[in-house]
Each structure stands twice: as structure tokens, then as C-alpha cells.
Motif scaffolding. Structure first.
Motif, PDB file in Angstrom:
ATOM      1  N   ALA A  45      63.455   0.138  -2.699  1.00 26.20           N
ATOM      2  CA  ALA A  45      64.905  -0.079  -3.401  1.00 26.20           C
ATOM      3  C   ALA A  45      65.162  -1.562  -3.474  1.00 26.20           C
ATOM      4  O   ALA A  45      65.628  -2.280  -4.192  1.00 26.20           O
ATOM      5  CB  ALA A  45      65.866   0.912  -2.957  1.00 26.20           C
ATOM      6  N   GLN A  46      65.104  -2.324  -2.076  1.00 24.22           N
ATOM      7  CA  GLN A  46      65.504  -3.613  -2.139  1.00 24.22           C
ATOM      8  C   GLN A  46      64.471  -4.572  -2.808  1.00 24.22           C
ATOM      9  O   GLN A  46      65.102  -5.673  -3.208  1.00 24.22           O
ATOM     10  CB  GLN A  46      65.543  -3.924  -0.629  1.00 24.22           C
ATOM     11  N   TRP A  47      63.188  -4.096  -2.849  1.00 19.83           N
ATOM     12  CA  TRP A  47      62.367  -5.214  -3.869  1.00 19.83           C
ATOM     13  C   TRP A  47      63.067  -5.050  -5.186  1.00 19.83           C
ATOM     14  O   TRP A  47      62.996  -6.171  -5.800  1.00 19.83           O
ATOM     15  CB  TRP A  47      60.856  -4.521  -3.913  1.00 19.83           C
ATOM     16  N   GLN A  48      63.327  -3.927  -5.966  1.00 23.66           N
ATOM     17  CA  GLN A  48      63.889  -3.945  -7.077  1.00 23.66           C
ATOM     18  C   GLN A  48      65.298  -4.347  -7.364  1.00 23.66           C
ATOM     19  O   GLN A  48      65.502  -5.298  -8.141  1.00 23.66           O
ATOM     20  CB  GLN A  48      64.043  -2.634  -7.574  1.00 23.66           C
ATOM     21  N   ARG A  49      66.095  -4.249  -6.166  1.00 24.48           N
ATOM     22  CA  ARG A  49      67.460  -4.814  -6.193  1.00 24.48           C
ATOM     23  C   ARG A  49      67.417  -6.491  -6.228  1.00 24.48           C
ATOM     24  O   ARG A  49      68.134  -7.151  -6.690  1.00 24.48           O
ATOM     25  CB  ARG A  49      68.163  -4.324  -5.063  1.00 24.48           C
ATOM     26  N   SER A  50      66.635  -7.068  -5.129  1.00 26.65           N
ATOM     27  CA  SER A  50      66.429  -8.402  -5.289  1.00 26.65           C
ATOM     28  C   SER A  50      65.911  -9.065  -6.355  1.00 26.65           C
ATOM     29  O   SER A  50      66.325 -10.092  -6.645  1.00 26.65           O
ATOM     30  CB  SER A  50      65.622  -8.754  -3.934  1.00 26.65           C
ATOM     31  N   ARG A  51      64.889  -8.521  -7.080  1.00 21.18           N
ATOM     32  CA  ARG A  51      64.433  -8.991  -8.101  1.00 21.18           C
ATOM     33  C   ARG A  51      65.331  -8.938  -9.363  1.00 21.18           C
ATOM     34  O   ARG A  51      65.408  -9.860 -10.269  1.00 21.18           O
ATOM     35  CB  ARG A  51      63.029  -8.089  -8.555  1.00 21.18           C
TER      36      ARG A  51
END
Length: 333
Positions: A45-51
Motif C-alpha cells: 500500500a505504501q508503494w502505491q501511496r508514495s508513487r
């Protein structure tokens, strides 16, 4: 040129020191660099959120990947840390091969979008007592596991260019626990890493080129009512604010304190000498996600400014090389 500046310049030349890259530029002539990085690169989820944050603000980030998250419990014995039994990790492994598949997809998307994928070693062990040979073994494990991740996990659809990316596209490093030492730097040099981001500085500091490798430091910045210095990293704020015990931050106090510290540190440089400002985060949400919310507020305000460059460590190094501002010193490791 002032007498003091001329003497400083002569000292840099005479002693082969690396002078600050922008010593001959006024603050108005140079951009304000902000370098935001993430350690571990675990939660999907943090991969997607940071991107998504990067897409909104034009920022590019560095992701320091721990290679154990490209192994599931089924094949964890592929990793053997120095001085440990096979299949040991301080941060666990992926829960399933499908989780690995999704993480590999996020890594490739981030790489394709121009973000910097760097190494955080594998098992997140404290290597302060490791030898050079131990570090070389750890680096070899990282390289092999990343390069062969699709094969190891029996996952189809390896992108064309993945192996080349794994072998030549990962050029930076941050040591777990920021626990560096001479053996580490000797191994990094042998493996031809372009930069290391394991340092700590008393405030924002100009990166230095040492023995052919650029060294970055996370700065200590004033924080809280007493403005006590703290490393500009979410985990350090977590420990100060709640003793490392998870709290929900229902009133937003932790978020606001973090945001105010980030913004004040930025404003001091932006209105002053414009020394690059580095900030570190993890994919683990601490105190109810307070520090990620503070980051999103901060990046949404500063990264959109015309004279601010929110870039990765690799981007910063590329900018300096393009401008001919990476004079190499020999001040030792």
C-alpha cells in the motif's frame, strides 16, 4: 573574491578535499534540493501511496530495498546472512509468492517512472562488527536475489530489462540502523557503489565525494517545543513522541509536530544557503500514520515550487556530474 573564500578554495585544492558543490553560487542561483527516501520498501500500500504522492508533486524518491521481501517463507533459505543460519531475517519475509509478485511489479513501475531503487542490504541486521568479507557476502546475496527474483519464486512475466536493471541500475546504499564503519565502506568501494546515504550530520550538510563515492547524511533538525535536534527520520520521531509505542495520534499532535519540524528545516535552507535537505521514512506507518501525513503535507507544499527540486539521491548525483561539480577527494573512508 574575498580573502576568506580564496583561502578556503586554495585549501580544498592543496589537500584534495571535496569542496561544497555550490561554493561559488549564491542561494538565489541554486535550486533547493529535497531528497526523500524510504527504507525497507515493504508494504504494498505504501508503494502505491508514495508513487501517487510523486505523481501529484513531481517528486522522485529513493527506495532502499531489503531483499528478504523478495523471498517468501517457502524459499527463505535462499538468504544466508553472515554469522546467521540460513533463512534468518530481522524483518521477516514476504507472506506469499503472490505478495512477492505484487512487490516486484511495484518496483518495476517505480523504476520505470524514474525513481531510484537502492540497496538496504537483505536481512536488516546490525553489521557494525561485520568484516569486509561479510559485507561482500551480503551484497552478493542482495544482487543474486534481486536479479533472480522471478526465477526463485517461480513467477512468470519477468519484464524485459529486469536483469540489466538488477545488475547495473542499483547504485546506492543505506546501511540498516545507520550503523556504518570502515569495513562497510571498503566493501562499498570494491562493489563500485555510486553513493552511500548512511551518514548523520548536525544539520543539513553538503554531500561529499570521498574515494569516488558520494556520501550523503540525514541531518539532525530542531523539533518540538524545546527545538531539540533529532534525525530527520520518521522512526526517530516515533521514539521521541511515544517512546516507540504505537499511539493513534487522534488529535494530530504528532503529525503537526513532524510537519512543523520538516517545514522549518526547509525554510531555513530555502531562505538561507540552500543546502540540500534529506529526509528518511519507512513503509511502516507509525503512530497512526502521522509521519506519512506530515510528509504528504510537506511535499505538497514545497515540491511544487519552481526553484525546488524534490529528487532521489541518484538524481542529485546525476545533476552534480552533469554540472561538473563532483570533484573527488581522498580524505579516506
Amino acid at each position: 573574491m574575498s580573502v576568506i573564500f580564496r583561502a578556503f578554495t586554495l585549501a580544498c585544492v592543496s589537500f584534495s578535499l571535496t569542496c561544497p558543490a555550490f561554493a561559488d553560487e549564491s542561494p538565489a542561483q541554486r535550486p533547493q534540493y529535497v531528497i526523500i527516501s524510504f527504507d525497507g520498501a515493504h508494504e504494498l500500500a505504501q508503494w502505491q501511496r508514495s508513487r501517487s504522492l510523486a505523481a501529484r508533486t513531481g517528486a522522485r524518491f529513493t527506495y532502499f530495498l531489503s531483499c528478504v521481501f523478495l523471498l517468501s517463507r517457502e524459499n527463505r533459505n535462499e538468504y544466508h546472512a553472515p554469522g546467521k543460519s540460513a533463512g534468518r531475517s530481522n524483518v521477516g519475509f514476504a507472506q506469499s509468492k503472490d505478495e512477492v509478485r505484487q512487490r516486484l511489479a511495484q518496483i518495476w513501475l517505480a523504476h520505470s517512472e524514474g525513481h531510484d531503487i537502492a540497496s538496504h542490504a537483505c536481512g536488516h541486521f546490525d553489521g557494525k562488527d561485520w568484516t569486509k568479507a561479510d559485507w561482500l557476502n551480503e551484497f552478493s546475496s542482495f544482487s543474486r536475489i534481486v536479479r533472480d527474483a522471478y526465477k526463485i519464486n517461480g513467477i512468470e512475466g519477468e519484464p524485459e530489462g529486469w536483469k540489466q536493471f538488477a545488475e547495473t541500475g542499483i547504485s546506492g546504499f543505506r546501511v540498516p540502523y545507520l550503523s556504518d564503519g570502515k569495513a562497510l565502506y571498503s566493501a562499498l568501494s570494491e562493489k563500485n557503489f555510486a553513493y552511500d546515504a548512511s551518514g548523520i550530520s548536525r544539520g543539513p550538510a553538503e554531500p561529499q565525494m570521498v574515494d569516488g563515492m558520494m556520501r550523503f547524511a540525514l541531518p539532525q533538525i530542531p523539533e518540538g517545543p524545546q527545538k531539540r535536534p533529532i534525525i530527520a527520520m520518521d522512526y526517530n520521531l516515533f521514539v521521541r513522541h511515544s517512546g516507540g509505542i504505537e499511539r493513534k495520534d487522534a488529535d494530530g499532535a504528532f503529525e503537526n509536530r513532524a510537519y512543523e519540524a520538516f517545514r522549518a528545516a526547509f525554510d531555513r535552507e530555502y531562505d538561507g544557503k540552500r543546502v540540500p535537505l534529506g529526509m528518511g521514512f519507512h513503509f511502516t506507518l507509525m503512530n497512526g500514520g502521522a509521519y506519512w501525513r506530515a510528509l504528504e503535507r510537506f511535499a505538497g507544499e514545497v515540491c511544487v515550487k519552481a526553484d525546488v527540486k524534490c529528487v532521489s539521491y541518484a538524481d542529485y548525483l546525476a545533476d552534480q556530474r552533469a554540472a561538473g561539480k563532483t570533484q573527488t577527494g581522498n580524505v579516506g573512508g
